[in-house]
Design a protein around this motif. Sequence first.
Motif, short mmCIF file in Angstrom:
data_model
loop_
_atom_site.label_atom_id
_atom_site.label_comp_id
_atom_site.label_asym_id
_atom_site.label_seq_id
_atom_site.Cartn_x
_atom_site.Cartn_y
_atom_site.Cartn_z
N ARG A 1 32.23 27.80 -33.08
CA ARG A 1 30.89 26.62 -32.92
C ARG A 1 31.39 25.01 -33.24
NH1 ARG A 1 26.14 29.64 -32.79
NH2 ARG A 1 26.36 31.88 -33.37
N GLU A 2 32.13 25.07 -34.30
CA GLU A 2 32.45 23.81 -34.82
C GLU A 2 33.41 23.28 -33.70
OE1 GLU A 2 32.23 20.18 -36.63
OE2 GLU A 2 30.90 21.96 -36.71
N ARG B 1 29.98 19.36 -11.55
CA ARG B 1 29.80 19.02 -12.84
C ARG B 1 28.84 19.64 -13.76
NH1 ARG B 1 30.43 14.32 -9.89
NH2 ARG B 1 28.22 13.41 -10.40
N ILE B 2 29.09 19.74 -15.10
CA ILE B 2 28.08 20.38 -15.82
C ILE B 2 27.51 19.33 -16.96
CG2 ILE B 2 27.57 22.21 -17.65
CD1 ILE B 2 30.06 23.66 -16.29
N SER B 3 26.18 19.31 -16.88
CA SER B 3 25.66 18.31 -18.10
C SER B 3 25.44 18.79 -19.33
CB SER B 3 24.36 17.54 -17.32
OG SER B 3 24.73 16.87 -16.24
N VAL B 4 25.91 18.19 -20.40
CA VAL B 4 25.79 18.83 -21.72
C VAL B 4 25.05 17.86 -22.68
CG1 VAL B 4 26.74 19.76 -23.76
CG2 VAL B 4 27.74 20.11 -21.39
N SER B 5 23.74 18.11 -23.14
CA SER B 5 23.01 17.42 -23.75
C SER B 5 22.97 17.60 -25.45
CB SER B 5 21.55 17.33 -23.31
OG SER B 5 20.87 18.81 -23.49
N SER B 6 22.35 16.45 -25.90
CA SER B 6 22.13 16.89 -27.51
C SER B 6 21.37 18.24 -27.79
CB SER B 6 21.37 15.92 -28.14
OG SER B 6 20.41 15.35 -27.54
N GLU B 7 20.55 18.82 -26.78
CA GLU B 7 19.84 19.67 -27.26
C GLU B 7 20.52 20.95 -26.93
OE1 GLU B 7 16.91 21.33 -24.04
OE2 GLU B 7 15.41 20.48 -25.73
N ASP B 8 21.47 20.94 -26.08
CA ASP B 8 22.52 22.18 -26.10
C ASP B 8 23.21 22.25 -27.23
OD1 ASP B 8 21.71 22.49 -23.16
OD2 ASP B 8 23.05 20.91 -22.57
N ALA C 1 24.57 25.61 -34.07
CA ALA C 1 24.28 25.95 -35.21
C ALA C 1 24.33 27.45 -35.59
CB ALA C 1 22.85 25.52 -35.52
N GLN C 2 24.89 27.55 -36.77
CA GLN C 2 24.89 28.92 -37.38
C GLN C 2 23.67 29.68 -37.11
OE1 GLN C 2 27.75 30.55 -38.20
NE2 GLN C 2 29.05 28.71 -38.23
N GLY C 3 24.12 31.15 -36.57
CA GLY C 3 22.77 31.93 -36.05
C GLY C 3 22.13 31.84 -35.04
N GLU C 4 22.60 30.65 -34.16
CA GLU C 4 21.74 30.50 -32.97
C GLU C 4 22.75 31.35 -31.77
OE1 GLU C 4 18.97 29.12 -32.50
OE2 GLU C 4 18.72 28.55 -34.70
N PHE C 5 21.65 31.53 -30.77
CA PHE C 5 22.53 32.23 -29.63
C PHE C 5 22.96 31.12 -28.57
CE2 PHE C 5 19.73 35.61 -30.86
CZ PHE C 5 20.40 36.68 -30.80
N LEU C 6 24.16 31.24 -28.13
CA LEU C 6 24.82 30.14 -27.22
C LEU C 6 23.78 30.17 -25.98
CD1 LEU C 6 28.62 30.24 -27.47
CD2 LEU C 6 26.83 29.14 -28.82
N GLN D 1 22.54 22.03 -30.09
CA GLN D 1 21.57 22.75 -31.26
C GLN D 1 21.82 24.10 -31.23
OE1 GLN D 1 17.21 21.80 -30.76
NE2 GLN D 1 17.95 19.60 -30.87
N CYS D 2 22.45 24.84 -30.27
CA CYS D 2 22.61 26.17 -30.14
C CYS D 2 23.92 26.65 -30.67
CB CYS D 2 22.74 26.80 -29.01
SG CYS D 2 23.78 26.36 -27.68
#
Length: 324
Positions: free
Chosen positions: A308-309, A58-65, A70-75, A67-68
């Motif tokens: 992204r969306e 399993r992979i945990s995805v957080s609210s912090e993840d 957002a437009q212009g951010e690196f995955l 954030q990447c």
Amino acid sequence: MDWTEGLLQVHACPAPVDAHLLRLLGQKSPALRTRLRSGAQQLPSRLIQYPAAPSRGRISVSSEDLQCLAQGEFLNDVIIDFYLKYLLLEGVGGAVAERSHVFSSFFYKQLSKRRAAGEDVSVPDRHTRHQRVKTWTRNIDIFNKDFLFIPVNQEAHWFLVLVCFPGLEEPKLEEFSPSSEALRAGGGLRSQTPPECTLDGCRKSSVLKRPCVLVMDSLKLSHHEAVCRLIRDYLHVEWESRRGSKRLFSTETFKTCNCRVPQQDNSSDCGLYLLQYAQAFLQNPVVDLELPVRLDAWFPRQHVRDKREEIRRLVLRLHREQSG
């Protein structure tokens, strides 16, 4: 690492290990318990675990993840690994997905690490590197798969390495019959003509199936020779370990192709293109491996702009389902 970073690592562990470790830490002393409470306020909020329990890996995805996205951010690697696994299990599925294996983004990171001080210098370098990742395939024979997806991050740039037919020892021609759907698409029902080497675009009566490494990179300036060499070395030792025989994975017997693929038009979307390459391959794979592979018109750029969306909505939908 400092205390906050350590807490983040503990928090990233799957349940119930995370709670158990935090409980152990909290029992050490009142001082640590106070620091734990203050540090916990900085912890990212876990949104989902994918796939859901009791599935393994399993992979945990957080609210912090998120954030990447957002437009212009690196995955980051979490989003890359999550979406690749989702594509394979649910997002696309089908025959190609069943014949494929996706490696975690940490696979190449481990494989490419420099030799550590404690590692035996008498052991060949390729065996030392294989030793670090050999348990990753203990439950799967990758040579029974047709396609291996390997996400690579090199100098803060993402690209996709796709190993085709690793169990095949030499190229061979196979009969091919275009599907009725592909013929209709070629008749003008699509806004974009699919590449001739793909399932939807091929009109040949026979196609070439060959063992090879396809590199799909959204920046033409990147260099891949060292990456492909490490992957060939890995396959060499994995074959020896799994099959008990010698096999040479050389540049002649296992060719590399830097595919012509849609290119990014900014400095931040390389991870999105990696994911779109994987999705496009699962939906409309390359069936004719005559080199070079030209995939310029594989998908419109808008698919990447929407991604992204699309991923954000997917994570939030899974969060509602897992919370309900």
